[in-house]
Design a protein around this motif. Structure first.
Motif, short mmCIF file in Angstrom:
data_model
loop_
_atom_site.label_atom_id
_atom_site.label_comp_id
_atom_site.label_asym_id
_atom_site.label_seq_id
_atom_site.Cartn_x
_atom_site.Cartn_y
_atom_site.Cartn_z
N ILE A 50 0.86 -1.18 0.00
CA ILE A 50 0.00 0.00 0.00
C ILE A 50 0.90 1.24 0.00
CG2 ILE A 50 -1.95 -1.13 1.16
CD1 ILE A 50 -1.14 0.19 3.74
N GLY A 78 -10.13 0.85 4.58
CA GLY A 78 -11.06 -0.04 3.89
C GLY A 78 -10.74 -1.49 4.21
N ILE A 79 -11.67 -2.35 3.91
CA ILE A 79 -11.51 -3.77 4.26
C ILE A 79 -10.32 -4.42 3.55
CG2 ILE A 79 -13.15 -4.61 2.52
CD1 ILE A 79 -12.80 -5.99 6.07
N GLU A 80 -10.05 -4.03 2.32
CA GLU A 80 -8.95 -4.64 1.58
C GLU A 80 -7.60 -4.34 2.25
OE1 GLU A 80 -6.95 -4.62 -2.85
OE2 GLU A 80 -9.04 -4.09 -2.65
N ASN A 81 -7.36 -3.08 2.58
CA ASN A 81 -6.10 -2.73 3.24
C ASN A 81 -6.04 -3.25 4.67
OD1 ASN A 81 -4.99 -1.56 0.99
ND2 ASN A 81 -5.43 0.53 1.60
N CYS A 89 -7.26 -6.06 5.67
CA CYS A 89 -6.88 -7.47 5.53
C CYS A 89 -5.41 -7.62 5.16
CB CYS A 89 -7.77 -8.16 4.51
SG CYS A 89 -9.46 -8.41 5.09
N LYS A 90 -4.90 -6.75 4.29
CA LYS A 90 -3.48 -6.79 3.92
C LYS A 90 -2.60 -6.58 5.15
CE LYS A 90 -3.66 -5.12 -0.85
NZ LYS A 90 -3.23 -4.03 -1.76
N ASN A 115 -2.84 -9.62 7.50
CA ASN A 115 -2.07 -10.74 6.94
C ASN A 115 -0.58 -10.52 7.12
OD1 ASN A 115 -4.36 -12.12 6.14
ND2 ASN A 115 -4.30 -11.34 4.06
#
Length: 68
Positions: free
Chosen positions: A28, A44-47, A49-50, A53
């Motif tokens: 990111i 946001g949900i995508e970042n 989760c990144k 992880n």
């Protein structure tokens, strides 16, 4: 409330490593990660989760819903 707790936990996880280095490894932009750390941008949900992880952390922990 969640943004502040997330920023606090993220700072702890990053530790002494540079924001630039962590952002690059996660995939990111550095400016985006910096804004999360200063509660200037909602994640946001995508970042989210990144980041979870990368640090191998639970989403509930990152958001301050659970303590370990």
């Amino acid at each position: 409330m969640y943004m502040e707790k997330f920023a606090e936990r993220l700072k702890e996880l990053i530790g002494e490593e540079s924001v630039y280095s962590v952002a690059k490894k996660i995939g990111i932009p550095q400016q985006t990660l910096s804004r999360y750390l200063h509660c200037q941008r909602e994640i946001g949900i995508e970042n989210l989760c990144k980041i979870a992880n990368y640090f191998k952390e639970d989403l509930d922990f990152l958001c301050g819903r659970k303590d370990y």
